[in-house]
Scaffold this active site. Sequence first.
Site, PDB file in Angstrom:
ATOM      1  N   ASN A  11    -120.770  27.775  20.993  1.00 54.48           N
ATOM      2  CA  ASN A  11    -121.136  26.614  21.815  1.00 54.48           C
ATOM      3  C   ASN A  11    -121.945  27.151  22.998  1.00 54.48           C
ATOM      4  O   ASN A  11    -121.375  27.658  23.959  1.00 54.48           O
ATOM      5  CB  ASN A  11    -119.872  25.885  22.289  1.00 54.48           C
ATOM      6  CG  ASN A  11    -120.210  24.695  23.187  1.00 54.48           C
ATOM      7  OD1 ASN A  11    -121.379  24.334  23.330  1.00 54.48           O
ATOM      8  ND2 ASN A  11    -119.196  24.087  23.779  1.00 54.48           N
ATOM      9  N   LYS A  13    -123.494  25.544  25.103  1.00 62.32           N
ATOM     10  CA  LYS A  13    -123.494  24.600  26.235  1.00 62.32           C
ATOM     11  C   LYS A  13    -124.937  24.398  26.734  1.00 62.32           C
ATOM     12  O   LYS A  13    -125.847  24.371  25.904  1.00 62.32           O
ATOM     13  CB  LYS A  13    -122.531  25.085  27.327  1.00 62.32           C
ATOM     14  CG  LYS A  13    -121.130  25.370  26.746  1.00 62.32           C
ATOM     15  CD  LYS A  13    -120.076  25.661  27.749  1.00 62.32           C
ATOM     16  CE  LYS A  13    -118.747  25.886  27.051  1.00 62.32           C
ATOM     17  NZ  LYS A  13    -117.646  26.165  27.969  1.00 62.32           N
ATOM     18  N   HIS A  98    -115.564  17.491  23.790  1.00 61.80           N
ATOM     19  CA  HIS A  98    -115.388  18.708  24.585  1.00 61.80           C
ATOM     20  C   HIS A  98    -114.886  18.323  25.985  1.00 61.80           C
ATOM     21  O   HIS A  98    -115.304  17.308  26.541  1.00 61.80           O
ATOM     22  CB  HIS A  98    -116.709  19.478  24.672  1.00 61.80           C
ATOM     23  CG  HIS A  98    -116.507  20.869  25.187  1.00 61.80           C
ATOM     24  ND1 HIS A  98    -116.325  21.134  26.521  1.00 61.80           N
ATOM     25  CD2 HIS A  98    -116.417  22.057  24.542  1.00 61.80           C
ATOM     26  CE1 HIS A  98    -116.144  22.445  26.674  1.00 61.80           C
ATOM     27  NE2 HIS A  98    -116.190  23.024  25.484  1.00 61.80           N
ATOM     28  N   GLU A 100    -115.617  19.375  28.778  1.00 64.78           N
ATOM     29  CA  GLU A 100    -116.668  19.236  29.801  1.00 64.78           C
ATOM     30  C   GLU A 100    -117.339  17.864  29.725  1.00 64.78           C
ATOM     31  O   GLU A 100    -117.929  17.406  30.711  1.00 64.78           O
ATOM     32  CB  GLU A 100    -117.689  20.381  29.640  1.00 64.78           C
ATOM     33  CG  GLU A 100    -117.092  21.707  30.107  1.00 64.78           C
ATOM     34  CD  GLU A 100    -117.683  22.937  29.471  1.00 64.78           C
ATOM     35  OE1 GLU A 100    -118.744  22.845  28.816  1.00 64.78           O
ATOM     36  OE2 GLU A 100    -117.073  24.007  29.622  1.00 64.78           O
ATOM     37  N   GLU A 168    -108.696  23.789  22.752  1.00 60.68           N
ATOM     38  CA  GLU A 168    -109.284  24.488  23.903  1.00 60.68           C
ATOM     39  C   GLU A 168    -108.536  24.093  25.177  1.00 60.68           C
ATOM     40  O   GLU A 168    -108.907  23.095  25.829  1.00 60.68           O
ATOM     41  CB  GLU A 168    -110.754  24.091  24.075  1.00 60.68           C
ATOM     42  CG  GLU A 168    -111.646  24.482  22.937  1.00 60.68           C
ATOM     43  CD  GLU A 168    -113.081  24.671  23.407  1.00 60.68           C
ATOM     44  OE1 GLU A 168    -113.642  25.737  23.147  1.00 60.68           O
ATOM     45  OE2 GLU A 168    -113.638  23.766  24.051  1.00 60.68           O
ATOM     46  N   GLY A 174    -113.784  29.619  30.265  1.00 60.97           N
ATOM     47  CA  GLY A 174    -114.711  30.234  31.228  1.00 60.97           C
ATOM     48  C   GLY A 174    -114.129  31.391  32.011  1.00 60.97           C
ATOM     49  O   GLY A 174    -114.594  31.694  33.103  1.00 60.97           O
ATOM     50  N   SER A 216    -112.203  31.526  26.553  1.00 59.91           N
ATOM     51  CA  SER A 216    -112.237  32.961  26.878  1.00 59.91           C
ATOM     52  C   SER A 216    -111.928  33.873  25.690  1.00 59.91           C
ATOM     53  O   SER A 216    -111.140  34.810  25.786  1.00 59.91           O
ATOM     54  CB  SER A 216    -111.297  33.263  28.038  1.00 59.91           C
ATOM     55  OG  SER A 216    -111.667  32.491  29.157  1.00 59.91           O
TER      56      SER A 216
HETATM   57  P1  13P Z   1    -115.576  30.016  27.081  1.00 60.93           P
HETATM   58  O1  13P Z   1    -115.580  30.826  25.818  1.00 60.93           O
HETATM   59  O2  13P Z   1    -116.712  30.290  27.978  1.00 60.93           O
HETATM   60  O3  13P Z   1    -114.228  30.116  27.770  1.00 60.93           O
HETATM   61  O4  13P Z   1    -115.761  28.496  26.691  1.00 60.93           O
HETATM   62  C1  13P Z   1    -114.951  27.928  25.732  1.00 60.93           C
HETATM   63  C2  13P Z   1    -115.537  26.629  25.368  1.00 60.93           C
HETATM   64  O5  13P Z   1    -115.526  25.686  26.154  1.00 60.93           O
HETATM   65  C3  13P Z   1    -116.202  26.526  24.060  1.00 60.93           C
HETATM   66  O6  13P Z   1    -116.455  25.220  23.715  1.00 60.93           O
END
Ligand code: 13P
Length: 256
Positions: A11, A13, A98, A100, A168, A174, A216
Site C-alpha cells: 500500500n 498510500k 483503510h 486512514e 491493521e 507507521g 509496521s
Molecule cells: P505501515 O506498514 O507503514 O505501518 O502501514 C501499514 C498500513 O497502513 C498498510 O495499509
Amino acid sequence: MIKNKKLIVANWKMNPTTLAEAKKLFEGIKKTASKVRNTQTVICPPSVYLSELKKFYFGHKIAFGAQDVFWEKDGPYTGEQSPEMIKDIGAKYVIIGHSERRERGETNEMVNKKVIASLKEGLNVILCIGEKVRDLQALYLKFLEEEIRSALLGAQKKNIHNLIIAYEPIWAIGKTADNAIFPHQMHEMYIFIKKIITGFYDKKLAFSVPILYGGSVESYNAELLLTQGEADGFLVGHNSLNSSKFGEILKIADNS
Ligand code: 13P
C-alpha cells in the site's frame, strides 16, 4: 485470487511524489517479485499511477490494486472511480475501509456499499479492520466484530471467495517492528476473525478467507507473524516504498 500463496500487498498510500519515482520503485520491486514462487505480490499505487504502471507490465507475478473505490457505477460523482473502472484498467484488487480513510469520515455504511459493489464486479476486496486502542475489558473485540459484520451486510455467499481481511491495528501503523503486534496476538486475532466469519457463513468458507496483517511489518517481524501468527500475508505501508526492504519481506514470505 491465488489460494495457498502468501499475499504480500504494497500500500504505497500517497507516495511516491512523481510518476518517474513510481516507475523506478516498481522496477525495483519487480526484481524480487518475479523470482518468488509461493508469494503473490500486489501493488496498490495512487490511482493516477495505476494505468501507467499496468501499461508496461504484462506478467502475472505482480497484480495491481486500487486504494479506494466508489460504489456507484457512473454519474456525477466528482473525483470518484467505480469498481468497473478499476477492473477495466486491469487491476484485480481494491483496498476498502483503510483506517486512514475512516479517520477522515468513511463510515461502516460507506465501507459496506464499497464492499458490495466491488465484490459484485469480481474484484478481490481487501477489507481493512482495526482498533485504535486495546482496552482491558476487550471492548475492541466488539468493535472489530461490528466492522466485519457491517462491511459484509448483504454480501452474497458466492462472492466471499474474493474477500480478504486485513487486520491493521491503528496503534501499530507507521512505526517499527518493536511497536507492532506480537505473533501470539496475531494468532489470537486470526482465530477471532475466522470465528466471526464462520458465524456469518460457514467454517469451510471462513477458512478460505485470507487474513493479512498490517502495521509496521518489516523483515525483522515478518517470519514469526506468518509462522506463529498464522497471517496469510501482509499489507505493507512505509516499507513497501523501499524496494530492497520490501524485497526482503517477499523473500521471507516465500520461505515461510
Ligand atoms: P505501515 O506498514 O507503514 O505501518 O502501514 C501499514 C498500513 O497502513 C498498510 O495499509
